[in-house]
Motif scaffolding. Structure first.
Motif, mmCIF file in Angstrom:
data_model
loop_
_atom_site.group_PDB
_atom_site.id
_atom_site.type_symbol
_atom_site.label_atom_id
_atom_site.label_comp_id
_atom_site.label_asym_id
_atom_site.label_seq_id
_atom_site.Cartn_x
_atom_site.Cartn_y
_atom_site.Cartn_z
ATOM 1 N N PRO A 176 0.808 -1.233 0.000
ATOM 2 C CA PRO A 176 0.000 0.000 0.000
ATOM 3 C C PRO A 176 0.836 1.275 0.000
ATOM 4 O O PRO A 176 0.351 2.325 0.421
ATOM 5 C CB PRO A 176 -0.769 -0.135 1.323
ATOM 6 N N THR A 177 2.076 1.188 -0.496
ATOM 7 C CA THR A 177 3.004 2.298 -0.270
ATOM 8 C C THR A 177 3.663 2.879 -1.520
ATOM 9 O O THR A 177 4.285 3.932 -1.423
ATOM 10 C CB THR A 177 4.124 1.840 0.676
ATOM 11 N N PHE A 178 3.552 2.241 -2.662
ATOM 12 C CA PHE A 178 4.219 2.751 -3.863
ATOM 13 C C PHE A 178 3.223 2.948 -5.000
ATOM 14 O O PHE A 178 2.973 4.064 -5.432
ATOM 15 C CB PHE A 178 5.355 1.804 -4.291
ATOM 16 N N ARG A 179 2.641 1.879 -5.484
ATOM 17 C CA ARG A 179 1.666 2.013 -6.572
ATOM 18 C C ARG A 179 0.368 2.661 -6.112
ATOM 19 O O ARG A 179 -0.410 3.153 -6.936
ATOM 20 C CB ARG A 179 1.358 0.636 -7.167
ATOM 21 N N TYR A 180 0.101 2.612 -4.818
ATOM 22 C CA TYR A 180 -1.138 3.159 -4.276
ATOM 23 C C TYR A 180 -0.827 4.196 -3.200
ATOM 24 O O TYR A 180 0.185 4.109 -2.517
ATOM 25 C CB TYR A 180 -1.971 2.053 -3.609
ATOM 26 N N GLU A 193 3.713 3.417 8.407
ATOM 27 C CA GLU A 193 2.947 4.661 8.303
ATOM 28 C C GLU A 193 1.649 4.453 7.540
ATOM 29 O O GLU A 193 0.597 4.993 7.916
ATOM 30 C CB GLU A 193 3.802 5.730 7.621
ATOM 31 N N ALA A 194 1.708 3.663 6.469
ATOM 32 C CA ALA A 194 0.504 3.396 5.678
ATOM 33 C C ALA A 194 -0.558 2.678 6.504
ATOM 34 O O ALA A 194 -1.747 3.009 6.448
ATOM 35 C CB ALA A 194 0.860 2.568 4.446
ATOM 36 N N ILE A 195 -0.131 1.691 7.288
ATOM 37 C CA ILE A 195 -1.085 0.948 8.116
ATOM 38 C C ILE A 195 -1.737 1.863 9.146
ATOM 39 O O ILE A 195 -2.963 1.838 9.340
ATOM 40 C CB ILE A 195 -0.385 -0.236 8.811
ATOM 41 N N LEU A 196 -0.942 2.684 9.803
ATOM 42 C CA LEU A 196 -1.490 3.595 10.820
ATOM 43 C C LEU A 196 -2.478 4.575 10.196
ATOM 44 O O LEU A 196 -3.521 4.891 10.791
ATOM 45 C CB LEU A 196 -0.354 4.327 11.516
ATOM 46 N N MET A 197 -2.183 5.048 8.980
ATOM 47 C CA MET A 197 -3.111 5.944 8.305
ATOM 48 C C MET A 197 -4.417 5.232 7.982
ATOM 49 O O MET A 197 -5.515 5.768 8.205
ATOM 50 C CB MET A 197 -2.495 6.516 7.022
ATOM 51 N N ILE A 198 -4.312 4.019 7.434
ATOM 52 C CA ILE A 198 -5.519 3.261 7.082
ATOM 53 C C ILE A 198 -6.370 3.015 8.321
ATOM 54 O O ILE A 198 -7.609 3.197 8.301
ATOM 55 C CB ILE A 198 -5.138 1.941 6.392
ATOM 56 N N GLN A 199 -5.746 2.609 9.402
ATOM 57 C CA GLN A 199 -6.491 2.354 10.628
ATOM 58 C C GLN A 199 -7.186 3.611 11.130
ATOM 59 O O GLN A 199 -8.336 3.557 11.596
ATOM 60 C CB GLN A 199 -5.554 1.787 11.698
ATOM 61 N N GLU A 200 -6.509 4.763 11.033
ATOM 62 C CA GLU A 200 -7.121 6.010 11.494
ATOM 63 C C GLU A 200 -8.274 6.420 10.597
ATOM 64 O O GLU A 200 -9.321 6.883 11.077
ATOM 65 C CB GLU A 200 -6.064 7.112 11.552
ATOM 66 N N LEU A 201 -8.122 6.232 9.286
ATOM 67 C CA LEU A 201 -9.203 6.570 8.356
ATOM 68 C C LEU A 201 -10.438 5.706 8.596
ATOM 69 O O LEU A 201 -11.566 6.158 8.396
ATOM 70 C CB LEU A 201 -8.721 6.413 6.914
ATOM 71 N N GLU A 203 -0.480 13.866 8.952
ATOM 72 C CA GLU A 203 0.762 14.368 8.372
ATOM 73 C C GLU A 203 1.888 13.409 8.735
ATOM 74 O O GLU A 203 2.408 13.423 9.848
ATOM 75 C CB GLU A 203 1.074 15.768 8.894
ATOM 76 N N GLY A 204 2.256 12.559 7.808
ATOM 77 C CA GLY A 204 3.319 11.606 8.045
ATOM 78 C C GLY A 204 4.602 12.004 7.341
ATOM 79 O O GLY A 204 4.670 13.037 6.665
ATOM 80 N N THR A 205 5.599 11.172 7.470
ATOM 81 C CA THR A 205 6.866 11.414 6.781
ATOM 82 C C THR A 205 6.718 11.207 5.286
ATOM 83 O O THR A 205 7.320 11.923 4.476
ATOM 84 C CB THR A 205 7.949 10.467 7.335
ATOM 85 N N TYR A 206 5.895 10.244 4.897
ATOM 86 C CA TYR A 206 5.769 9.868 3.488
ATOM 87 C C TYR A 206 4.388 10.146 2.908
ATOM 88 O O TYR A 206 4.261 10.350 1.705
ATOM 89 C CB TYR A 206 6.091 8.380 3.322
ATOM 90 N N TYR A 207 3.340 10.131 3.736
ATOM 91 C CA TYR A 207 1.976 10.255 3.244
ATOM 92 C C TYR A 207 1.193 11.210 4.128
ATOM 93 O O TYR A 207 1.471 11.338 5.329
ATOM 94 C CB TYR A 207 1.274 8.885 3.229
ATOM 95 N N SER A 208 0.209 11.844 3.524
ATOM 96 C CA SER A 208 -0.639 12.734 4.307
ATOM 97 C C SER A 208 -2.027 12.794 3.681
ATOM 98 O O SER A 208 -2.208 12.531 2.484
ATOM 99 C CB SER A 208 -0.036 14.146 4.375
ATOM 100 N N VAL A 209 -3.002 13.115 4.523
ATOM 101 C CA VAL A 209 -4.361 13.427 4.071
ATOM 102 C C VAL A 209 -4.830 14.642 4.863
ATOM 103 O O VAL A 209 -4.364 14.893 5.980
ATOM 104 C CB VAL A 209 -5.349 12.253 4.264
ATOM 105 N N PHE A 259 10.095 -0.464 5.243
ATOM 106 C CA PHE A 259 9.424 -0.837 6.490
ATOM 107 C C PHE A 259 8.703 0.367 7.093
ATOM 108 O O PHE A 259 7.547 0.268 7.514
ATOM 109 C CB PHE A 259 10.450 -1.387 7.476
ATOM 110 N N GLN A 260 9.369 1.525 7.152
ATOM 111 C CA GLN A 260 8.748 2.708 7.732
ATOM 112 C C GLN A 260 7.546 3.176 6.913
ATOM 113 O O GLN A 260 6.539 3.627 7.469
ATOM 114 C CB GLN A 260 9.784 3.838 7.852
ATOM 115 N N ARG A 261 7.643 3.070 5.592
ATOM 116 C CA ARG A 261 6.500 3.412 4.743
ATOM 117 C C ARG A 261 5.309 2.490 5.028
ATOM 118 O O ARG A 261 4.158 2.954 5.099
ATOM 119 C CB ARG A 261 6.894 3.313 3.263
ATOM 120 N N LEU A 262 5.583 1.199 5.183
ATOM 121 C CA LEU A 262 4.497 0.265 5.469
ATOM 122 C C LEU A 262 3.836 0.594 6.801
ATOM 123 O O LEU A 262 2.601 0.638 6.905
ATOM 124 C CB LEU A 262 5.022 -1.170 5.482
#
Length: 339
Positions: free
Chosen positions: A78-82, A133-141, A150-156, A128-131
């Motif tokens: 869930p971290t590169f193509r998506y 962060e992605a999981i924590l974002m998905i869980q919060e959403l 606001e993450g290191t790699y992804y944000s909404v 690993f860090q991207r994964l």
């Protein structure tokens, strides 16, 4: 909680087209399998005869054709193509359509799936860090109505998943791992842990299972708080030579991590796999004509603590495999373990 012992089917999206795969998934349910998983690959391991259907529409099609089986990815990156929020939306939709039947299995990814799209391929710690962060974002959403992240790699910003899983009907997240860091993360924050069979027993006994226990302990979770899924590679056929030769298409799995880590081209992957003798190509698989031997060797993983065994057969006749395994192996396993 104690998870029930379950037996699933790995639909080989790298080997078959999407229409065939749906029919195999339907047949798996008919033959008594409890789950159907597939990988989300942009490219297959082998160029000749390879396939790579998109997992998201395929899961929707399989869900509509089945009534009971658990369906999911083993695994999706869930971290590169998506963007992680897109995966959160997609699996929330699947979870609403097929409540209590959908699993999001995630992993750190492979060059084969990402580099071809022109993406930079970072080192393992960043993946690993991207994964994480992605999981924590998905869980919060999924948990909150309105999310700014606001993450290191992804944000909404001011994001809402309008049709999202509920507490009564969640979508569990499983983490696929072959090393201690991601396994420990599964114990800390995930609903399940996924790994694959056919490696040295010490990897499971001395590295992965202790790392899982460590992660669970650090998070204050019970030892049986998450599902433990082993993707078991099996080649079963009454004729031994046939059972052995079936593994040829999946010879790339026998390449060492060093031999395949940075390969992004299926043609090159196929070339390297073709150089392997059949004995090495088959080394990741339980190859046997004897159903009792299959049960005995599968039982080794159950005794290690795996509660969800998903069987991957390498042959081109998947319908034959599903009927034979469903009729001859699953009843033996269920009789042995009372499930």
């Amino acid at each position: 909680m104690t998870f029930p012992l379950r037996f699933g089917y790995k639909a080989s999206s790298e080997q078959f087209g999407p229409t065939e795969l749906v029919e195999f998934g339907v047949l798996a349910e008919e033959m008594g399998f409890d789950s159907v998983f597939l990988s989300d690959h942009f490219q297959p391991w082998m160029h000749d005869g390879g396939h790579a259907p998109a997992a998201l529409p395929w899961l929707g099609a399989l869900g509509a054709r089945t009534q009971r089986v658990l369906i999911g990815t083993s695994v999706l990156t869930p971290t590169f193509r998506y963007h992680p929020a897109v995966i959160a939306q997609a699996f929330a939709t699947l979870g609403v359509m097929f409540p209590d039947r959908v699993v999001l299995g995630v992993g750190t990814g492979e060059a084969l799936n990402e580099v071809t799209l022109g993406l930079e391929w970072p080192d393992a710690p960043e993946r690993f860090q991207r994964l994480k962060e992605a999981i924590l974002m998905i869980q919060e959403l999924w948990a909150d109505e309105r999310v700014t992240y606001e993450g290191t790699y992804y944000s909404v910003r001011d994001a809402t998943i309008y049709d999202r899983p509920s507490a009564e009907h969640p979508v569990p997240i499983y983490i696929g791992a072959a090393g201690p860091a991601a396994t420990r993360l599964a114990g800390r924050i995930a609903d399940g842990f996924i790994t694959t069979s056919g490696k040295n027993r010490e990897l499971y006994t001395d590295t992965l299972m202790p790392a899982l226990a460590d992660g669970l302990g650090k998070a204050g979770r019970a030892s049986d708080a998450i599902d433990t899924l082993m993707e078991v590679k099996v080649s079963y056929h009454p004729d031994h030579d046939t059972a052995l030769e079936k593994t040829r298409f999946w010879a790339p799995l026998a390449l060492t991590p060093e031999e395949k880590r940075d390969i992004h081209d299926p043609i090159e992957m196929q070339r390297r796999a073709a150089e392997l003798p059949i004995e090495r190509a088959a080394s990741r698989f339980i190859v046997s004509t004897d159903p009792d031997e299959h049960v005995e060797r599968i039982s080794e993983y159950i005794e290690l603590g795996f509660r969800h065994l998903v069987f991957h057969d390498p042959g081109h006749d998947q319908a034959e495999f599903l009927r034979m395994y469903g009729a001859e192996i699953l009843p033996r396993l269920r009789a042995k373990y009372g499930s």
